[in-house]
Design a protein around this motif. Structure first.
Motif, short mmCIF file in Angstrom:
data_model
loop_
_atom_site.label_atom_id
_atom_site.label_comp_id
_atom_site.label_asym_id
_atom_site.label_seq_id
_atom_site.Cartn_x
_atom_site.Cartn_y
_atom_site.Cartn_z
N PHE A 37 1.15 -10.42 -10.77
CA PHE A 37 1.72 -10.53 -12.12
C PHE A 37 0.63 -10.82 -13.15
CE2 PHE A 37 3.19 -13.39 -15.50
CZ PHE A 37 4.11 -12.56 -16.13
N ALA A 38 -0.29 -11.73 -12.83
CA ALA A 38 -1.37 -12.06 -13.76
C ALA A 38 -2.27 -10.86 -14.00
CB ALA A 38 -2.19 -13.23 -13.22
N ALA A 39 -2.53 -10.09 -12.91
CA ALA A 39 -3.36 -8.89 -13.08
C ALA A 39 -2.65 -7.86 -13.95
CB ALA A 39 -3.67 -8.29 -11.70
N GLY A 40 -1.35 -7.65 -13.70
CA GLY A 40 -0.58 -6.70 -14.52
C GLY A 40 -0.46 -7.17 -15.96
N ALA A 41 -0.21 -8.47 -16.15
CA ALA A 41 -0.09 -9.01 -17.51
C ALA A 41 -1.41 -8.90 -18.26
CB ALA A 41 0.37 -10.47 -17.43
N LEU A 42 -2.53 -9.09 -17.54
CA LEU A 42 -3.85 -8.96 -18.16
C LEU A 42 -4.05 -7.55 -18.71
CD1 LEU A 42 -6.72 -10.00 -18.76
CD2 LEU A 42 -7.35 -9.34 -16.42
N MET A 43 -3.70 -6.55 -17.89
CA MET A 43 -3.83 -5.16 -18.34
C MET A 43 -2.84 -4.84 -19.45
SD MET A 43 -6.36 -3.94 -16.74
CE MET A 43 -6.21 -2.18 -17.04
N PHE A 44 -1.63 -5.39 -19.37
CA PHE A 44 -0.60 -5.16 -20.41
C PHE A 44 -1.08 -5.69 -21.76
CE2 PHE A 44 3.10 -6.29 -22.90
CZ PHE A 44 3.95 -5.21 -22.73
N VAL A 45 -1.54 -6.95 -21.76
CA VAL A 45 -1.99 -7.56 -23.00
C VAL A 45 -3.27 -6.90 -23.50
CG1 VAL A 45 -2.77 -9.72 -24.06
CG2 VAL A 45 -0.88 -9.75 -22.43
N SER A 46 -4.15 -6.53 -22.56
CA SER A 46 -5.39 -5.87 -22.96
C SER A 46 -5.10 -4.52 -23.61
CB SER A 46 -6.30 -5.67 -21.75
OG SER A 46 -6.68 -6.91 -21.20
N GLY A 47 -4.15 -3.77 -23.02
CA GLY A 47 -3.77 -2.48 -23.60
C GLY A 47 -3.21 -2.66 -25.01
N TYR A 64 -4.90 -12.59 -32.60
CA TYR A 64 -5.42 -13.82 -31.99
C TYR A 64 -4.63 -14.20 -30.74
CZ TYR A 64 -6.96 -18.61 -31.39
OH TYR A 64 -7.48 -19.77 -30.86
N VAL A 65 -3.30 -14.09 -30.83
CA VAL A 65 -2.47 -14.44 -29.67
C VAL A 65 -2.76 -13.54 -28.47
CG1 VAL A 65 -0.11 -14.58 -28.79
CG2 VAL A 65 -0.65 -15.47 -31.06
N PRO A 66 -2.84 -12.19 -28.65
CA PRO A 66 -3.22 -11.35 -27.51
C PRO A 66 -4.61 -11.69 -26.93
CG PRO A 66 -2.27 -9.99 -29.22
CD PRO A 66 -2.43 -11.36 -29.80
N ILE A 67 -5.54 -12.11 -27.81
CA ILE A 67 -6.86 -12.49 -27.32
C ILE A 67 -6.76 -13.72 -26.41
CG2 ILE A 67 -9.09 -13.45 -28.01
CD1 ILE A 67 -8.97 -11.68 -30.49
N VAL A 68 -5.99 -14.71 -26.85
CA VAL A 68 -5.80 -15.93 -26.05
C VAL A 68 -5.10 -15.60 -24.73
CG1 VAL A 68 -4.67 -18.18 -25.95
CG2 VAL A 68 -5.80 -17.44 -28.06
N LEU A 69 -4.08 -14.73 -24.80
CA LEU A 69 -3.36 -14.36 -23.58
C LEU A 69 -4.26 -13.59 -22.61
CD1 LEU A 69 0.12 -13.28 -25.02
CD2 LEU A 69 -0.42 -15.33 -23.69
N THR A 70 -5.13 -12.74 -23.16
CA THR A 70 -6.07 -12.01 -22.31
C THR A 70 -6.97 -12.97 -21.55
OG1 THR A 70 -6.08 -10.11 -23.82
CG2 THR A 70 -7.92 -10.29 -22.27
N ARG A 71 -7.49 -13.95 -22.28
CA ARG A 71 -8.33 -14.96 -21.61
C ARG A 71 -7.51 -15.76 -20.58
NH1 ARG A 71 -11.57 -17.51 -26.84
NH2 ARG A 71 -12.97 -15.71 -27.19
N GLY A 72 -6.30 -16.12 -20.96
CA GLY A 72 -5.46 -16.92 -20.06
C GLY A 72 -5.13 -16.19 -18.77
N PHE A 73 -4.67 -14.92 -18.89
CA PHE A 73 -4.34 -14.15 -17.68
C PHE A 73 -5.59 -13.80 -16.88
CE2 PHE A 73 -0.38 -12.92 -20.12
CZ PHE A 73 0.48 -13.62 -19.29
N GLY A 74 -6.72 -13.60 -17.58
CA GLY A 74 -7.98 -13.33 -16.88
C GLY A 74 -8.41 -14.50 -16.03
N THR A 288 1.51 1.47 -19.90
CA THR A 288 0.80 2.41 -19.02
C THR A 288 -0.28 1.70 -18.21
OG1 THR A 288 1.21 4.18 -20.62
CG2 THR A 288 -0.45 4.58 -18.89
N LEU A 289 -1.11 0.89 -18.88
CA LEU A 289 -2.21 0.22 -18.18
C LEU A 289 -1.71 -0.83 -17.19
CD1 LEU A 289 -4.84 -0.29 -21.05
CD2 LEU A 289 -4.91 1.36 -19.17
N ALA A 290 -0.53 -1.40 -17.48
CA ALA A 290 0.00 -2.45 -16.60
C ALA A 290 0.36 -1.92 -15.22
CB ALA A 290 1.22 -3.10 -17.24
N ILE A 291 0.50 -0.60 -15.08
CA ILE A 291 0.89 -0.03 -13.78
C ILE A 291 -0.23 -0.16 -12.76
CG2 ILE A 291 1.50 2.12 -12.60
CD1 ILE A 291 2.90 3.00 -15.17
N PHE A 292 -1.49 0.03 -13.20
CA PHE A 292 -2.59 0.21 -12.25
C PHE A 292 -2.88 -1.03 -11.39
CE2 PHE A 292 -3.23 3.40 -15.56
CZ PHE A 292 -3.26 4.54 -14.77
N PRO A 293 -2.76 -2.26 -11.90
CA PRO A 293 -2.97 -3.41 -10.99
C PRO A 293 -1.92 -3.52 -9.88
CG PRO A 293 -3.22 -4.08 -13.28
CD PRO A 293 -2.64 -2.71 -13.29
#
Length: 575
Positions: A37-47, A64-74, A288-293
Motif C-alpha cells: 500500500f505504501a509503495a502504491g500510495a507513493l507512486m499515486f501521490v508522486s504521479g 505542499y501536501v503531496p510533497i509531504v505525503l511523498t516523503r511520508g510514504f517513501g 496509472t502509476l499506482a498500478i506498477f508497485p
C-alpha cells in the motif's frame, strides 16, 4: 479439492499452529499489505505531484501536501517492509523450532521401525527437506497470498467508490491475476514439482549412502559406476529445474502482460473520467502509476501458489509420523534395571517372528543374542526397547512395562551399532551428543576411558579436531571408540550392541570388543552378533531360530556340551 480439505482437516502440523498463533499471522499479513500500500500510495501521490507541478500552480502551498505525503510514504515503505520481515521471520522461526522438536521426537519414538524402512539418506532427506518446505510454505505462500487477498479487496473497494463500472473491470482482471493464473499455474506445475522433489530426495539418499559406503565402492572398483549414477540424477534434476524456471518465466510474462492491459485501460478510463477538470486531471497519472508497485505483490502470490505443490507430500509425510504422546502421569522412577520378557509373541503379517519367548536379564549381566539373518534378533531388540508391542505377553523394565517408559528411555538404554553416526564437527561436539549438558572435563574423561587419549594427543588440534562427515578422518575402530565415548557420557544402565564390529577386521574387532566390555563392566549389555568372536566376554549366549531359543547357556557350558556350538566356534576361528 476434496482430498485437500481432508488433509487439512486431519493435519496436526500446520493448522493447529495457525490457530494458536493468529496474532503473529495477522500482523505479518497486515504489514505485507501495508508495504504494498505504501509503495502504491507513493507512486499515486508522486504521479499527482508531477502532473500538478507541470500545471505551474500559482501558490506553492497547492503542492505542499503531496510533497509531504511523498516523503511520508517513501519513508513508510521500507519501515513497513523491515517490520514485516522482522515479524514474519520471527513467527516462522518459532514455528520451525517447535516443528523440528516435534519431528525429532516423532522420528526418535519410532527410530527402529523407520530405520528398517528407510535408508540413512532418506531419513536425512525427510529432516532437511520437509522442514525447509514448511518454512517456505509460510514465507512464500501463506503470507503473500494473505496480503494479496487483502490488496484485492482494498483496490476493489477503492475503485468502487470512484466508479463502480470500472470496479467490475478491475475485479475481473484481479480475479484472473490473483486467482485464475495461480490455480492454473499450480496444476500445470504440479507434476514437474513432484518429479523435482523425487530427484532431490534420491540425490540426498544416493549421496549420503555413497559417502557412508565410499570404502565399499572403492574396494569393489566401481568408482565410475558411482559417478555415472550420481551424474545421471543430477542431469535429470538440472533439466527438471530448467523446465520449472522456463515455466516461471512464461507465468511471470503473462502476469506482466495482464498488468500492462490493466495499466493501459486504467489510463484510458482515467483520461475519460477526469478530462476537462483542471484539478482532477492530475489523477490520470496518479491512478496509472499506482498500478506498477502492485506487480511485485501479484508475482509473489502467483509464485507462492505455484510452489504450493512442493509442500503437499511434505505435509502428508509429516502427518503420517506418529504424534508424540504426552502423558499427564508422573514420570516413573526406575531403580531396577532388570529386563523381563514373559511369554512374549510377536507376529508380522500373520507370520510368527517371536514365539512365546521368556527371558530375564539381571542388572549388570552380559548376554549375546545369536542367530541367522531373519531369525528375529532385531525384532527382539525392538520389543525390549518398546518400539514394537507384543501380540501376547509382557516386556518389563524393573517394575514397569517398557511401553510406559518411552519418554525416559534415552536415559535408560544406549545403543552402539554398526554405524557410529559421527558428524562434520569437532571431536568434543560429537562426543557431547551423548549428554549435551556434560562439562568439558566429563567429555574428556569419557574419551579417555574409551581408549582414545593417545590418538587425541597425536592430533595438532586435539579435541577441536574436525571429524569430517561420517567421521571419515578416522578408521572404523576409532569411529566405534568415539561412539563408545558418547555412550559412556550418556551413562545409561543398559547398553545394546547391535553388531558394532561387523565391518572391522578381526584384530581391530577383538581390540574394540575388549575395550567395550572393559569400560562397560558395570552396565547391562545385550550384544547382537552373527558370529562367536569375543563370546567369552558374555555371561550367557542365546541362539535364536524360528522365534525360540534353541541354545541358552554360558559359553563355557556350551563349549563343553554342544557340538553345534563347537562347530560354529571352529568356523569363526578358521576365518
Amino acid at each position: 479439492m476434496t482430498k485437500l480439505k481432508t488433509r487439512l482437516r486431519r493435519d496436526h502440523w500446520l493448522v493447529p499452529y495457525l490457530k494458536t498463533q493468529k496474532n503473529g499471522l495477522f500482523w505479518s499479513i497486515l504489514l505485507a499489505f501495508l508495504t504494498t500500500f505504501a509503495a502504491g500510495a507513493l507512486m499515486f501521490v508522486s504521479g499527482y505531484l508531477i502532473s500538478r507541478a507541470a500545471q505551474r500552480p500559482d501558490n506553492i502551498l497547492l503542492i505542499y501536501v503531496p510533497i509531504v505525503l511523498t516523503r511520508g510514504f517513501g519513508i513508510a515503505r521500507p519501515i513497513f517492509r523491515y517490520a514485516q520481515r522482522l515479524v514474519s521471520h520471527n513467527w516462522v522461526l518459532k514455528f520451525v523450532s517447535k516443528s523440528r522438536q516435534r519431528l525429532y521426537e516423532s522420528v526418535a519414538s519410532t527410530a527402529s521401525s523407520i530405520r528398517g524402512q528407510l535408508q540413512t539418506g532418506e531419513i536425512l532427506s525427510l529432516l532437511a527437506d520437509d522442514l525447509d518446505q514448511l518454512q517456505n510454505l509460510y514465507l512464500r505462500t501463506i503470507f503473500p497470498l494473505g496480503a494479496g487477498l487483502v490488496l484485492y479487496l482494498f483496490v476493489s473497494i477503492g475503485f468502487g467508490i470512484v466508479n463502480w463500472a470500472f470496479m467490475l473491470w478491475w475485479l475481473i482482471m484481479l480475479t484472473i491475476i490473483l486467482m485464475v493464473v495461480p490455480v492454473v499455474s499450480f496444476w500445470a506445475n504440479r507434476q514437474r514439482v513432484r518429479r523435482q522433489k523425487q530427484l532431490q530426495a534420491q540425490m540426498y539418499t544416493d549421496t549420503t549412502d555413497a559417502v557412508l559406503g565410499l570404502q565399499d565402492w572403492v574396494l569393489s572398483g566401481r568408482q565410475s559406476d558411482l559417478m555415472t549414477r550420481q551424474g545421471r540424477v543430477m542431469a535429470d534434476l538440472s533439466q527438471t529445474k530448467h523446465q520449472g524456471m522456463a515455466f516461471g518465466w512464461w507465468r511471470d510474462f503473462t502476469i506482466q502482460l495482464l498488468v500492462l492491459i490493466l495499466a493501459v485501460t486504467t489510463l484510458f478510463w482515467a483520461g475519460h473520467q477526469f478530462a476537462g477538470q483542471k484539478i482532477a486531471v492530475n489523477f490520470i497519472a496518479a491512478f496509472t502509476l499506482a498500478i506498477f508497485p502492485l506487480v511485485d505483490s501479484f508475482l509473489g502470490v502467483n509464485q507462492g501458489v505455484s510452489e504450493a505443490s512442493f509442500y503437499e507430500d511434505s505435509l502428508q509425510r509429516l502427518n503420517e509420523l506418529p504424534v508424540p504422546k504426552v502423558s499427564d502421569a508422573p514420570v516413573a522412577t526406575v531403580t531396577d534395571a532388570t529386563i523381563t520378557l514373559t511369554d512374549v509373541t510377536f507376529r508380522y503379517n500373520q507370520q510368527v517372528i517371536i514365539d512365546h519367548l521368556n527371558l530375564t536379564i539381571a542388572p549388570g549381566e552380559k548376554i549375546a543374542l545369536l542367530g541367522r539373518s531373519g531369525s528375529g534378533k532385531t525384532t527382539l531388540l525392538k520389543l525390549m526397547t518398546g518400539d514394537l508391542t507384543p501380540a501376547t505377553g509382557q516386556v518389563m523394565l524393573g517394575q514397569h512395562p517398557v511401553a510406559q517408559l518411552q519418554s525416559q528411555l534415552a536415559s535408560l538404554v544406549a545403543v552402539l551399532d554398526q554405524q557410529a553416526y559421527l558428524f562434520d564437527t569437532t571431536i568434543m561436539n560429537n562426543v557431547r551428543m551423548g549428554n549435551p549438558s556434560a562439562s568439558d572435563e566429563q567429555v574428556k574423561t569419557a574419551i579417555q576411558k574409551a581408549g582414545l587419549q593417545p590418538l587425541i594427543d597425536s592430533l595438532p588440534a586435539q579435541y577441536d579436531t574436525k571429524m569430517q562427515e561420517a567421521g571419515q578422518r578416522f578408521s572404523g575402530g576409532e569411529q566405534q571408540r568415539f561412539a563408545l565415548a558418547r555412550i559412556l557420557l550418556q551413562d545409561a544402565p543398559i547398553v545394546i550392541l547391535d553388531e558394532p564390529t561387523v565391518s572391522l577386521d578381526p584384530r581391530t574387532e577383538a581390540l574394540v570388543l575388549n575395550q567395550i566390555f572393559n569400560v562397560l563392566s558395570d552396565r547391562t549389555i545385550i550384544w547382537v552378533t552373527h558370529h562367536l568372536t569375543g563370546i567369552n566376554h558374555v555371561d550367557r549366549a542365546y541362539f535364536l531360530a524360528e522365534g525360540r531359543f534353541t541354545l541358552a547357556d554360558t559359553p563355557q557350558n556350551l563349549r563343553a556340551n554342544s557340538a553345534h556350538f563347537r562347530q560354529l566356534l571352529a568356523l569363526d576361528n578358521f576365518h
